[in-house]
Design an enzyme around this catalytic site. Sequence first.
Site, short mmCIF file in Angstrom:
data_model
loop_
_atom_site.label_atom_id
_atom_site.label_comp_id
_atom_site.label_asym_id
_atom_site.label_seq_id
_atom_site.Cartn_x
_atom_site.Cartn_y
_atom_site.Cartn_z
N LYS A 52 0.85 -1.20 0.00
CA LYS A 52 0.00 0.00 0.00
C LYS A 52 0.88 1.25 0.00
O LYS A 52 0.62 2.21 -0.74
CB LYS A 52 -0.94 -0.01 1.22
CG LYS A 52 -2.05 -1.07 1.09
CD LYS A 52 -2.79 -1.31 2.39
CE LYS A 52 -3.74 -2.49 2.26
NZ LYS A 52 -4.39 -2.88 3.52
N GLN A 96 -4.15 -1.66 9.70
CA GLN A 96 -4.06 -2.99 9.12
C GLN A 96 -4.62 -4.04 10.09
O GLN A 96 -4.18 -4.12 11.23
CB GLN A 96 -2.60 -3.30 8.75
CG GLN A 96 -2.42 -4.60 7.99
CD GLN A 96 -3.10 -4.60 6.62
OE1 GLN A 96 -3.07 -3.62 5.89
NE2 GLN A 96 -3.75 -5.71 6.27
N ASP A 119 -10.73 2.96 4.56
CA ASP A 119 -11.02 1.53 4.47
C ASP A 119 -12.53 1.27 4.46
O ASP A 119 -12.97 0.16 4.17
CB ASP A 119 -10.38 0.77 5.65
CG ASP A 119 -9.09 0.07 5.25
OD1 ASP A 119 -8.92 -0.20 4.05
OD2 ASP A 119 -8.28 -0.21 6.14
#
Length: 292
Positions: A52, A96, A119
């Site tokens: 990412k 994460q 997200d």
Amino acid sequence: MQILDGKIVALAVKNEIKQQTILLKNENNKIPHLAAILAGTDGASETYVANKIRSCEEVGFKSTMIRFDIDVTEETLIAAIKKLNEDDDVDGILVQLPLPKQINESNIINLIHPSKDVDGFHPVSVGKLVQGLETFIPATPFGVMLLLKYYNIETEGKHAVVIGRSNIVGRPMSILLSQNTNPGNCTVTLCHSRTKNLEKICMEADIIVAALGTPGFLKAHMVRENAVVIDVGITRVTDKTKKSGFAIKGDVDFVNVAPKCSYITPVPGGVGLMTIAALLKNTFAAATRKIK
Ligand code: NAD
């Protein structure tokens, strides 16, 4: 049978974002900025976050990586999120998952300011998604939608079967496919570990999205001729022939299923790459929404 090539589509999306980022910088003196939090040393998570961050660099974004040890406390993570929420330069925050066992994931996700929730896991983002309002769409299902759109796959009126009901993949995927959009307008069946007659349900599907995390689960006898098969699964399986010691396997028995399909995604090279492209799209949107 045609491969839905995540490499091609992700590159197209990234190139577009790269151009838009140059314009944003020139016209508004703004560079999108993603902050990623990683706790622990899980190999897969390390790889995902590294990819990412690298992708941010590729499209000209700023990125900040914040690392914590596996024994990090919830208080420390909460303080880090609060700081990022208040930092005007940071447009998107991603944490994460999975987080270490001692951390309550919801407490952390729910603390991210919805305007920075790239997200799309915050309840505000999920609520807006369900109502079809503009929001951050979770990156993996968003990536699948971008793939379907790029290849102009007919979805209207089709029966889509989604296997897996997680908050990050299966459930939002089912909502997106059912919406009155293109792609979308499917009749959706959402299957999970307690679903009965899964094989029969899959056989009735025009589109199958496999997102359960069991390598090779979807077999040829569960798929009808000309179905569209999207494989979200990513599992590391021991493989001594590989330098890394593992191979990445999807949820679909690709070799036997592919010949029956009209379209299918490979693993690797399919949905995984689209997930990152979609995250970049969300981060760019977060940066521009602030300016509007
Ligand atoms: P999860 O473990 O949170 O959810 C799995 C879901 O599958 C559950 O809802 C469960 O009910 C269902 N399930 C399990 N066994 C089943 C069975 N036998 N029949 C029917 N349903 C069953 O997993 P997740 O986070 O949604 O991830 C699923 C897979 O997708 C994993 O392999 C994960 O690594 C992968 N993934 C890939 C990406 C990507 O970028 N490609 C992103 C996220 C997750």
